[in-house]
Design a protein around this motif. Structure first.
Motif, PDB file in Angstrom:
ATOM      1  N   ASP A 235      26.286  28.899  10.834  1.00 27.82           N
ATOM      2  CA  ASP A 235      27.097  29.785  11.673  1.00 27.82           C
ATOM      3  C   ASP A 235      26.239  30.561  12.664  1.00 27.82           C
ATOM      4  O   ASP A 235      26.599  30.743  13.835  1.00 27.82           O
ATOM      5  CB  ASP A 235      27.884  30.765  10.804  1.00 27.82           C
ATOM      6  CG  ASP A 235      28.956  30.056   9.971  1.00 27.82           C
ATOM      7  OD1 ASP A 235      29.350  28.938  10.391  1.00 27.82           O
ATOM      8  OD2 ASP A 235      29.368  30.606   8.947  1.00 27.82           O
TER       9      ASP A 235
ATOM     10  N   LYS B 193      25.160  28.221  15.529  1.00 22.88           N
ATOM     11  CA  LYS B 193      26.222  28.035  16.519  1.00 22.88           C
ATOM     12  C   LYS B 193      26.366  29.268  17.401  1.00 22.88           C
ATOM     13  O   LYS B 193      26.561  29.174  18.615  1.00 22.88           O
ATOM     14  CB  LYS B 193      27.538  27.737  15.808  1.00 22.88           C
ATOM     15  CG  LYS B 193      27.556  26.389  15.084  1.00 22.88           C
ATOM     16  CD  LYS B 193      28.891  26.191  14.376  1.00 22.88           C
ATOM     17  CE  LYS B 193      28.896  24.856  13.615  1.00 22.88           C
ATOM     18  NZ  LYS B 193      30.175  24.641  12.892  1.00 22.88           N
ATOM     19  N   LEU B 194      26.271  30.443  16.764  1.00 24.71           N
ATOM     20  CA  LEU B 194      26.371  31.681  17.533  1.00 24.71           C
ATOM     21  C   LEU B 194      25.233  31.805  18.532  1.00 24.71           C
ATOM     22  O   LEU B 194      25.419  32.215  19.687  1.00 24.71           O
ATOM     23  CB  LEU B 194      26.382  32.878  16.566  1.00 24.71           C
ATOM     24  CG  LEU B 194      26.607  34.255  17.201  1.00 24.71           C
ATOM     25  CD1 LEU B 194      27.979  34.308  17.868  1.00 24.71           C
ATOM     26  CD2 LEU B 194      26.494  35.340  16.139  1.00 24.71           C
ATOM     27  N   TYR B 195      24.068  31.414  18.110  1.00 25.87           N
ATOM     28  CA  TYR B 195      22.895  31.475  18.986  1.00 25.87           C
ATOM     29  C   TYR B 195      23.022  30.479  20.149  1.00 25.87           C
ATOM     30  O   TYR B 195      22.679  30.775  21.302  1.00 25.87           O
ATOM     31  CB  TYR B 195      21.638  31.199  18.177  1.00 25.87           C
ATOM     32  CG  TYR B 195      20.408  31.012  19.035  1.00 25.87           C
ATOM     33  CD1 TYR B 195      19.956  32.056  19.832  1.00 25.87           C
ATOM     34  CD2 TYR B 195      19.707  29.810  19.049  1.00 25.87           C
ATOM     35  CE1 TYR B 195      18.827  31.900  20.619  1.00 25.87           C
ATOM     36  CE2 TYR B 195      18.597  29.643  19.821  1.00 25.87           C
ATOM     37  CZ  TYR B 195      18.164  30.687  20.615  1.00 25.87           C
ATOM     38  OH  TYR B 195      17.054  30.543  21.391  1.00 25.87           O
ATOM     39  N   ALA B 196      23.568  29.287  19.876  1.00 25.16           N
ATOM     40  CA  ALA B 196      23.747  28.284  20.929  1.00 25.16           C
ATOM     41  C   ALA B 196      24.725  28.773  21.983  1.00 25.16           C
ATOM     42  O   ALA B 196      24.507  28.599  23.189  1.00 25.16           O
ATOM     43  CB  ALA B 196      24.231  26.975  20.318  1.00 25.16           C
ATOM     44  N   ARG B 197      25.821  29.419  21.525  1.00 22.22           N
ATOM     45  CA  ARG B 197      26.773  29.953  22.497  1.00 22.22           C
ATOM     46  C   ARG B 197      26.150  31.054  23.335  1.00 22.22           C
ATOM     47  O   ARG B 197      26.411  31.178  24.537  1.00 22.22           O
ATOM     48  CB  ARG B 197      28.000  30.489  21.760  1.00 22.22           C
ATOM     49  CG  ARG B 197      28.902  29.397  21.191  1.00 22.22           C
ATOM     50  CD  ARG B 197      30.300  29.944  20.906  1.00 22.22           C
ATOM     51  NE  ARG B 197      30.264  31.036  19.944  1.00 22.22           N
ATOM     52  CZ  ARG B 197      30.385  30.874  18.625  1.00 22.22           C
ATOM     53  NH1 ARG B 197      30.538  29.640  18.131  1.00 22.22           N
ATOM     54  NH2 ARG B 197      30.350  31.900  17.797  1.00 22.22           N
ATOM     55  N   HIS B 198      25.324  31.860  22.698  1.00 22.45           N
ATOM     56  CA  HIS B 198      24.670  32.940  23.437  1.00 22.45           C
ATOM     57  C   HIS B 198      23.688  32.396  24.480  1.00 22.45           C
ATOM     58  O   HIS B 198      23.596  32.929  25.592  1.00 22.45           O
ATOM     59  CB  HIS B 198      23.946  33.857  22.455  1.00 22.45           C
ATOM     60  CG  HIS B 198      23.364  35.071  23.124  1.00 22.45           C
ATOM     61  ND1 HIS B 198      24.151  36.102  23.599  1.00 22.45           N
ATOM     62  CD2 HIS B 198      22.080  35.408  23.389  1.00 22.45           C
ATOM     63  CE1 HIS B 198      23.379  37.045  24.127  1.00 22.45           C
ATOM     64  NE2 HIS B 198      22.117  36.636  24.006  1.00 22.45           N
ATOM     65  N   ARG B 199      22.982  31.332  24.144  1.00 26.24           N
ATOM     66  CA  ARG B 199      22.062  30.719  25.109  1.00 26.24           C
ATOM     67  C   ARG B 199      22.815  30.175  26.311  1.00 26.24           C
ATOM     68  O   ARG B 199      22.374  30.309  27.460  1.00 26.24           O
ATOM     69  CB  ARG B 199      21.266  29.606  24.440  1.00 26.24           C
ATOM     70  CG  ARG B 199      20.211  30.103  23.460  1.00 26.24           C
ATOM     71  CD  ARG B 199      19.274  28.985  23.070  1.00 26.24           C
ATOM     72  NE  ARG B 199      18.548  28.493  24.244  1.00 26.24           N
ATOM     73  CZ  ARG B 199      17.726  27.443  24.202  1.00 26.24           C
ATOM     74  NH1 ARG B 199      17.568  26.770  23.071  1.00 26.24           N
ATOM     75  NH2 ARG B 199      17.079  27.060  25.264  1.00 26.24           N
ATOM     76  N   GLU B 200      23.951  29.528  26.099  1.00 25.90           N
ATOM     77  CA  GLU B 200      24.748  29.007  27.201  1.00 25.90           C
ATOM     78  C   GLU B 200      25.248  30.145  28.080  1.00 25.90           C
ATOM     79  O   GLU B 200      25.274  30.037  29.319  1.00 25.90           O
ATOM     80  CB  GLU B 200      25.922  28.198  26.648  1.00 25.90           C
ATOM     81  CG  GLU B 200      26.860  27.645  27.712  1.00 25.90           C
ATOM     82  CD  GLU B 200      26.177  26.628  28.620  1.00 25.90           C
ATOM     83  OE1 GLU B 200      26.687  26.388  29.731  1.00 25.90           O
ATOM     84  OE2 GLU B 200      25.118  26.075  28.200  1.00 25.90           O
ATOM     85  N   CYS B 201      25.619  31.245  27.452  1.00 21.71           N
ATOM     86  CA  CYS B 201      26.071  32.407  28.222  1.00 21.71           C
ATOM     87  C   CYS B 201      24.942  32.957  29.090  1.00 21.71           C
ATOM     88  O   CYS B 201      25.148  33.304  30.247  1.00 21.71           O
ATOM     89  CB  CYS B 201      26.594  33.478  27.266  1.00 21.71           C
ATOM     90  SG  CYS B 201      27.210  34.971  28.107  1.00 21.71           S
TER      91      CYS B 201
ATOM     92  N   ARG C   2      24.396  30.707  32.185  1.00 21.63           N
ATOM     93  CA  ARG C   2      25.382  30.905  33.232  1.00 21.63           C
ATOM     94  C   ARG C   2      25.152  32.203  33.978  1.00 21.63           C
ATOM     95  O   ARG C   2      25.292  32.266  35.213  1.00 21.63           O
ATOM     96  CB  ARG C   2      26.777  30.902  32.622  1.00 21.63           C
ATOM     97  CG  ARG C   2      27.192  29.538  32.073  1.00 21.63           C
ATOM     98  CD  ARG C   2      28.575  29.598  31.462  1.00 21.63           C
ATOM     99  NE  ARG C   2      28.969  28.302  30.923  1.00 21.63           N
ATOM    100  CZ  ARG C   2      30.107  28.072  30.279  1.00 21.63           C
ATOM    101  NH1 ARG C   2      30.973  29.089  30.099  1.00 21.63           N
ATOM    102  NH2 ARG C   2      30.379  26.868  29.820  1.00 21.63           N
TER     103      ARG C   2
END
Length: 431
Positions: free
Chosen positions: A38, A41-49, A52
């Motif tokens: 978990d 996944k949270l870290y991956a979403r933060h990297r994408e943010c 951008r």
């Protein structure tokens, strides 16, 4: 990332305005500690943010304020400024700014400073121009600069092309003019060729390494004998209107001559008279025959098969026969090999009418072949050869004899055959 000291996403803190996601701050622990799925996944979403946000924060050149862009454009010269104006509509308008172009114009075309004057003429010209900037439309000084540059180049070329060679009727300094106005960025299409048209009928000659083919107008193509790959390409360009063809055309469209206005023939009933021929038979820098022949004429009854014949050198007049100087051959060279095609050369012909205007001009490779035509009026002790050239405006026929004792060729006949259609077009007559 995984290291010997555990998992620690410190790079998250580098994104401006963003902290690490909730639950991730306690990830940094001792060696061997691994995060849960978990948290990954949270870290991956933060990297994408963060990615951008970084893209949104990046400032493109097109997104800069106009004031900043004008400041940058002010450091460019005229050529680069014109290139920048081709990027988009906004850059075109900014790169046409009068304040920028009036400085370029004044620097390029201000009068030279006199030694006895104290004030700077350049500064005075700039100050006067700046006062009139408010009254000029956008892009005014850019247009003025371009027009003045074109006029300056034309004046330079006209000055170089003014002296004319009395024998050829062509400008004496045309090569200097081409070197003066040509720039590496300029491209002008002079002729189009199709190498797929190479056939045995265009074969000019060969040696141990290559065979050469001729494509009209005046292009010589060398192919390797072994695999028929391209060895070299040699262009033969006549100096007549070479200046216009090489500079006034474009990269896709060749220069077209202006519509011809017929010249007045003061005595059409007598045929052609007062013509002058300049012929040069050469191989690059080596000239075998270079001569000028005056007062050529042809009566109207000499018309045969749609051609008017001009006799330059006659079989019957031995005083007119001239030798070819040197060993005839067309030299070629590549980065590795070099050679000479025997009996081949380049023929330059300039025919002037009775008023001194260039009537027929060409430059083309030609080949000397054994003559098979009978000659009842000549009796020469030697092998006869001939050289022929033909195009839409006329033909050239040259007869030579090989003198074994002196090891040289003698020109015993030279005749021009001018197309009647060409003559009618030139004078607006009906032959």
């Amino acid at each position: 990332m995984a290291t010997g000291r555990g998992w620690a996403p410190r790079q998250l803190l580098r994104c401006p305005g963003l902290g690490p996601p909730a639950g991730v701050t306690g990830l940094r622990k001792g060696p061997g500690v691994r995060p849960t799925s978990d948290l990954l996944k949270l870290y991956a979403r933060h990297r994408e943010c963060c990615r951008r946000v970084a893209l949104d924060c990046a400032l493109s050149l097109d997104g800069m304020p106009s004031e900043i862009l004008l400041k940058i454009f002010a450091y460019l010269d005229a050529v680069n400024l014109l290139c920048v104006g081709c990027v988009n509509r906004r850059f075109y308008h900014l790169a046409s700014d009068n304040f920028i172009w009036v400085r370029i114009y004044s620097t390029a075309f201000s009068p030279k400073r006199s030694n006895w004057k104290v004030n700077s003429v350049e500064k005075t010209a700039v100050s006067v121009n700046l006062l009139s900037l408010e009254d000029k439309e956008a892009g005014y000084w850019k247009k003025e600069y371009i027009v003045k540059q074109i006029a300056s180049v034309k004046a330079t070329v006209a000055r170089l092309l003014k002296p004319v060679n009395p024998y050829t009727g062509l400008p004496v300094k045309i090569k200097e003019a081409l070197r003066d106005v040509h720039r590496p960025r300029w491209r002008s299409l002079i002729a189009r060729y199709s190498l797929s048209d190479l056939t045995e009928t265009t074969l000019m000659g060969c040696d141990g390494l290559i065979q050469v083919f001729c494509l009209s107008p005046g292009l010589l193509v060398g192919l390797w004998k072994r695999d028929e790959e391209l060895a070299f390409v040699m262009a033969n360009l006549h100096l007549h209107q070479l200046m216009e063809r090489s500079t006034l055309g474009s990269a896709t469209t060749p220069y077209e001559l202006p519509p011809h206005s017929p010249f007045l023939d003061d005595a059409p009933e007598y045929g052609l008279h007062g013509y002058q021929l300049h012929v040069d038979l050469h191989s690059g820098d080596i000239s075998y025959l270079c001569g000028t022949f005056h007062n050529l004429f042809s009566k109207k009854e000499y018309i045969e098969n749609g051609y008017v014949k001009l006799v330059v050198i006659s079989f019957d007049n031995n005083t007119q026969h001239v030798p070819l100087i040197g060993k005839v051959g067309l030299s070629w060279r590549t980065n590795i090999f070099e050679g000479c095609i025997k009996s081949c050369s380049v023929m330059d012909v300039t025919l002037l009418d009775d008023s001194g205007k260039p009537f027929w001009c060409f430059s083309s490779p030609v080949c000397m072949r054994p003559s098979t035509s009978p000659c009842d009026t000549c009796d020469f002790l030697g092998q006869r050869y001939c050289v022929d050239y033909v195009d839409s405006e006329g033909r050239v026929h040259l007869d030579l004899v090989w003198i074994e004792e002196t090891k040289e060729y003698f020109v015993v006949n030279l005749a021009l055959y001018l197309s009647v259609a060409k003559i009618n077009h030139w004078f607006g007559t009906e032959y």
